[in-house]
Design a protein around this motif. Structure first.
Motif, PDB file in Angstrom:
ATOM      1  N   ILE A 295      21.423 -38.305 -30.685  1.00 13.12           N
ATOM      2  CA  ILE A 295      20.659 -37.389 -29.832  1.00 13.12           C
ATOM      3  C   ILE A 295      19.167 -37.537 -30.135  1.00 13.12           C
ATOM      4  CG2 ILE A 295      22.520 -35.695 -29.651  1.00 13.12           C
ATOM      5  CD1 ILE A 295      21.068 -34.063 -31.820  1.00 13.12           C
ATOM      6  N   ASP A 296      18.336 -36.976 -29.241  1.00 16.87           N
ATOM      7  CA  ASP A 296      16.895 -36.868 -29.468  1.00 16.87           C
ATOM      8  C   ASP A 296      16.593 -35.467 -29.977  1.00 16.87           C
ATOM      9  OD1 ASP A 296      15.946 -39.457 -28.534  1.00 16.87           O
ATOM     10  OD2 ASP A 296      16.557 -38.778 -26.537  1.00 16.87           O
ATOM     11  N   ILE A 297      15.429 -35.304 -30.553  1.00 18.55           N
ATOM     12  CA  ILE A 297      15.059 -33.990 -31.095  1.00 18.55           C
ATOM     13  C   ILE A 297      14.998 -32.939 -29.985  1.00 18.55           C
ATOM     14  CG2 ILE A 297      12.542 -34.183 -30.913  1.00 18.55           C
ATOM     15  CD1 ILE A 297      14.425 -32.926 -34.013  1.00 18.55           C
ATOM     16  N   GLN A 298      14.644 -33.377 -28.745  1.00 21.68           N
ATOM     17  CA  GLN A 298      14.578 -32.428 -27.629  1.00 21.68           C
ATOM     18  C   GLN A 298      15.945 -31.838 -27.288  1.00 21.68           C
ATOM     19  OE1 GLN A 298      13.317 -35.506 -27.695  1.00 21.68           O
ATOM     20  NE2 GLN A 298      11.491 -35.719 -26.406  1.00 21.68           N
ATOM     21  N   ASP A 299      17.019 -32.581 -27.610  1.00 18.54           N
ATOM     22  CA  ASP A 299      18.366 -32.089 -27.317  1.00 18.54           C
ATOM     23  C   ASP A 299      18.703 -30.852 -28.135  1.00 18.54           C
ATOM     24  OD1 ASP A 299      18.925 -34.162 -25.503  1.00 18.54           O
ATOM     25  OD2 ASP A 299      19.460 -35.510 -27.143  1.00 18.54           O
TER      26      ASP A 299
ATOM     27  N   ARG B 270       6.926 -32.093 -31.458  1.00 15.47           N
ATOM     28  CA  ARG B 270       7.308 -32.101 -30.042  1.00 15.47           C
ATOM     29  C   ARG B 270       6.989 -30.778 -29.354  1.00 15.47           C
ATOM     30  NH1 ARG B 270      10.585 -36.391 -28.510  1.00 15.47           N
ATOM     31  NH2 ARG B 270      10.135 -38.101 -29.952  1.00 15.47           N
TER      32      ARG B 270
ATOM     33  N   LEU C 218      20.440 -38.031 -35.184  1.00  8.34           N
ATOM     34  CA  LEU C 218      19.261 -38.355 -34.395  1.00  8.34           C
ATOM     35  C   LEU C 218      19.211 -39.858 -34.197  1.00  8.34           C
ATOM     36  CD1 LEU C 218      16.614 -36.021 -36.083  1.00  8.34           C
ATOM     37  CD2 LEU C 218      17.595 -35.762 -33.795  1.00  8.34           C
ATOM     38  N   LYS C 219      18.652 -40.299 -33.089  1.00  5.28           N
ATOM     39  CA  LYS C 219      18.634 -41.734 -32.801  1.00  5.28           C
ATOM     40  C   LYS C 219      17.883 -42.530 -33.871  1.00  5.28           C
ATOM     41  CE  LYS C 219      19.140 -41.243 -27.804  1.00  5.28           C
ATOM     42  NZ  LYS C 219      18.514 -41.417 -26.461  1.00  5.28           N
ATOM     43  N   ASP C 220      16.875 -41.896 -34.474  1.00  7.30           N
ATOM     44  CA  ASP C 220      16.116 -42.588 -35.514  1.00  7.30           C
ATOM     45  C   ASP C 220      16.570 -42.140 -36.902  1.00  7.30           C
ATOM     46  OD1 ASP C 220      15.178 -40.026 -35.339  1.00  7.30           O
ATOM     47  OD2 ASP C 220      13.062 -40.546 -35.556  1.00  7.30           O
TER      48      ASP C 220
ATOM     49  N   ARG D  98       9.435 -32.205 -37.377  1.00 11.65           N
ATOM     50  CA  ARG D  98       9.921 -32.911 -36.186  1.00 11.65           C
ATOM     51  C   ARG D  98       9.841 -32.012 -34.959  1.00 11.65           C
ATOM     52  NH1 ARG D  98      13.049 -37.453 -36.712  1.00 11.65           N
ATOM     53  NH2 ARG D  98      12.718 -37.493 -34.461  1.00 11.65           N
TER      54      ARG D  98
END
Length: 304
Positions: free
Chosen positions: A178-182, A209, A255-257, A205
């Motif tokens: 997922i992204d942090i926005q999720d 954003r 997270l993706k990263d 993080r």
């Protein structure tokens, strides 16, 4: 007059700066100021004067410098005699929740090799780890804190990764990455939120954003798991080398990263400290133990 006051005095003489001196002494700037002020009150004289370049010794401070230096040197000699590593003892420091990341067998399997070894361990939170290791004269500590090579020796064990536990009915379930926005608007359970570096990382993080972090503080790993099992939100945790797995209704989301958020799990010892034989053997044992587990789990951490 006590040894803390004497050491505070000498460190301020050395650095000429309250901020730097307090950092090197592992105390707050206010604590250092109180120590110096109490020493001045006891001696009924000012020991330092402020200048444009920091602080300098006053005439009275210069007069007593040799005596205070001798006091600290004598004290350190006494401490050296009392804290010389004992080949029959091993003193380890852990942060709270450490065994949620690694099996406790890493220690028990070592102790089974030498029944004569006297093993002692203490626990504290992450922010107190380095200071406690030094102040209590312990041999080693397990740490994932930011590295301070000027003050500690580091012995690498493995990389650990942050992730989230979510219930199968949670909106994030079914996703591996997922992204942090999720996570916007989702309540996140974090271990002892403001007492661990985990909180700092996730907070930064969110802030980067422009998102607001809504946390639920937990003080036990079992509470984190329960939070996810009751589908109250996402539990921020780390992967584990332990055989423990969440229940069948719980999954890990990354997270993706996630690789950029990895933290090195190390064993640390104070710089300049000569390792006892048990301490050196324990380090080698732990490194071999972790290496063996990772060889059996080539897809770690994604297999978690």
């Amino acid at each position: 007059m006590n040894i803390v006051q004497c050491k505070s005095f000498l460190k301020l003489v050395e650095t000429k700066n309250f901020t730097k001196a307090s950092q090197e002494l592992f105390i707050s700037k206010q604590g250092l100021s109180r120590s110096i002020r109490s020493l001045e009150d006891e001696l009924n004289t000012s020991l330092f004067v402020r200048t444009a370049y920091g602080v300098e010794l006053s005439p009275a401070g210069r007069k007593i410098l040799p005596e205070l230096r001798a006091i600290v040197q004598s004290y350190d000699k006494i401490q050296d005699k009392l804290t010389t590593p004992d080949l029959d003892h091993l003193r380890i420091l852990l942060s709270y929740g450490f065994f949620s990341s690694i099996p406790s067998d890493i220690i028990f399997s070592f102790l089974e090799q030498d029944k004569r070894l006297h093993f002692h361990y203490s626990c504290c939170n992450s922010f107190e780890l380095e200071q406690t290791l030094v102040s209590e004269g312990l041999d080693l500590a397990f740490s994932s804190n930011p590295k301070r090579y000027d003050q500690f020796q580091y012995f690498f064990l493995f990389k650990n990764y942050h992730c989230f536990l979510v219930h199968e009915d949670h909106p994030l379930a079914g996703k591996k990455f997922i992204d942090i926005q999720d996570l916007d608007g989702i309540q996140i359970a974090i271990s002892a939120a403001r007492e661990y570096y985990d909180y700092d990382y996730i907070y930064k993080r969110f802030k980067a954003r422009g998102l607001e972090l809504n946390t639920f503080p937990c003080y036990e790993s079992s509470t984190l798991l329960q939070f996810a099992e009751e589908n109250r939100g996402a539990s921020y945790t780390t992967t584990s080398l332990s055989p423990f797995r969440p229940g069948s209704h719980i999954q890990r989301v990354f997270l993706k990263d996630y690789q950029g958020a990895a933290s090195d799990i190390n064993i640390i010892a104070p710089c300049g400290q000569v390792l006892s034989k048990p301490a050196a053997e324990f380090i080698c044992h732990c490194q071999s133990y972790c290496k063996k587990i990772l060889e059996q789990r080539p897809n770690f951490p994604i297999d978690s």
